[in-house]
Design a protein around this motif. Sequence first.
Motif, PDB file in Angstrom:
ATOM      1  N   GLU A 185      40.941  32.303  35.063  1.00  0.00           N
ATOM      2  CA  GLU A 185      40.391  31.061  34.506  1.00  0.00           C
ATOM      3  C   GLU A 185      39.239  30.542  35.360  1.00  0.00           C
ATOM      4  N   SER A 186      38.205  30.044  34.688  1.00  0.00           N
ATOM      5  CA  SER A 186      37.094  29.409  35.397  1.00  0.00           C
ATOM      6  C   SER A 186      36.650  28.180  34.625  1.00  0.00           C
ATOM      7  N   VAL A 187      36.218  27.184  35.354  1.00  0.00           N
ATOM      8  CA  VAL A 187      35.703  25.955  34.759  1.00  0.00           C
ATOM      9  C   VAL A 187      34.310  25.714  35.316  1.00  0.00           C
ATOM     10  N   ASP A 188      33.330  25.609  34.420  1.00  0.00           N
ATOM     11  CA  ASP A 188      31.937  25.435  34.833  1.00  0.00           C
ATOM     12  C   ASP A 188      31.503  26.537  35.798  1.00  0.00           C
ATOM     13  N   GLY A 189      31.980  27.761  35.534  1.00  0.00           N
ATOM     14  CA  GLY A 189      31.562  28.903  36.332  1.00  0.00           C
ATOM     15  C   GLY A 189      32.234  29.041  37.675  1.00  0.00           C
ATOM     16  N   VAL A 190      33.328  28.270  37.902  1.00  0.00           N
ATOM     17  CA  VAL A 190      34.043  28.310  39.184  1.00  0.00           C
ATOM     18  C   VAL A 190      35.506  28.670  38.924  1.00  0.00           C
ATOM     19  N   ARG A 214      32.212  30.909  42.777  1.00  0.00           N
ATOM     20  CA  ARG A 214      31.530  30.992  41.499  1.00  0.00           C
ATOM     21  C   ARG A 214      31.651  32.401  40.920  1.00  0.00           C
ATOM     22  N   THR A 229      39.423  28.755  39.073  1.00  0.00           N
ATOM     23  CA  THR A 229      40.411  27.708  39.325  1.00  0.00           C
ATOM     24  C   THR A 229      41.611  28.214  40.124  1.00  0.00           C
TER      25      THR A 229
END
Length: 314
Positions: free
Chosen positions: A199-204, A132, A206
């Motif tokens: 890059e992060s998706v929903d705070g995680v 995260r 990738t």
Amino acid sequence: MAALGWLTPRRRSATARSVLAGEASAEAARKTTEVSDEVSAGVSTDVPGEKPVFPVHGDTKAAAFFDLDNTVMQGAALFHYGRGLHKRKFFQTRDLARFAWQQAWFRLAGFEDPDHMQDVRESALSIVKGHRVAELMSIGEEIYDEYMAERIWPGTRALAQAHLDAGQKVWLVTAAPVEIATVIARRLGLTGALGTVAESVDGVYTGKLVGEPLHGPAKAEAVRALASVQGLDLSRCAAYSDSHNDIPMLSLVGHPYAINPDSKLRKHARNLDWRLRDYRTGRKAAKVGIPAAAGVGAVAGGTAAAIALHRKRR
């Protein structure tokens, strides 16, 4: 992108990635400006070291852009960050040794090998993938105290403070992840940071980058993009770096400084009559450019191996 049409497809792709990386970094920096301004307002001005003959007080069209590694801080921020993550069992000792080797070879070779840069990129991204963003930011605060705070160059810090005292914004511009760069900027009381955007998706995370690492031409693109958003006049701005790789960024502004310069930047700066500052005492170690006083066997081993290979290829 029409202006890129004269380039070969490979060069056009690389330029496009630099522009994307710069714009992404500028956007990330813009989002943190308001918070950084609040922090900067309470910073003490009692900082040792020399100050430049400018900036002009109250010139809101001017700002200062500082490279991080070996300019503001001794050694590489990403390496010190890696040490902290290694201490917290994010990866194994062999991975730290490999990373130390990559850092040492890059500095010794003096040029960017695409395959090597790709290896460095993949190593760093593999470490944070699945974690995260908030977790890494929190750890970054601890790592700054453990490994970075004592490695800030007082002279460069004083130069940054001079711009702050004049009412100008001061930004770090670095290939290090924007998250750790933002932590460093906040702890130094600076405005914010332009850094590599993962890059992060929903705070995680990738495990991918937005564009490419903020290095060389990408730094110049980030500064250009931020200046456009904030209405800055680059001819009235200042930039500071130790590396010839940052000549594109330094060339953008009206007040370029070479700080602890490598040999290529020193020569370039002298030819163009740029200002120079050198806060180092061990010039030989500075030319190698590895983290100063790192205190880990992996760095010594990696550096020794890099030197041996370098000599073999001469």
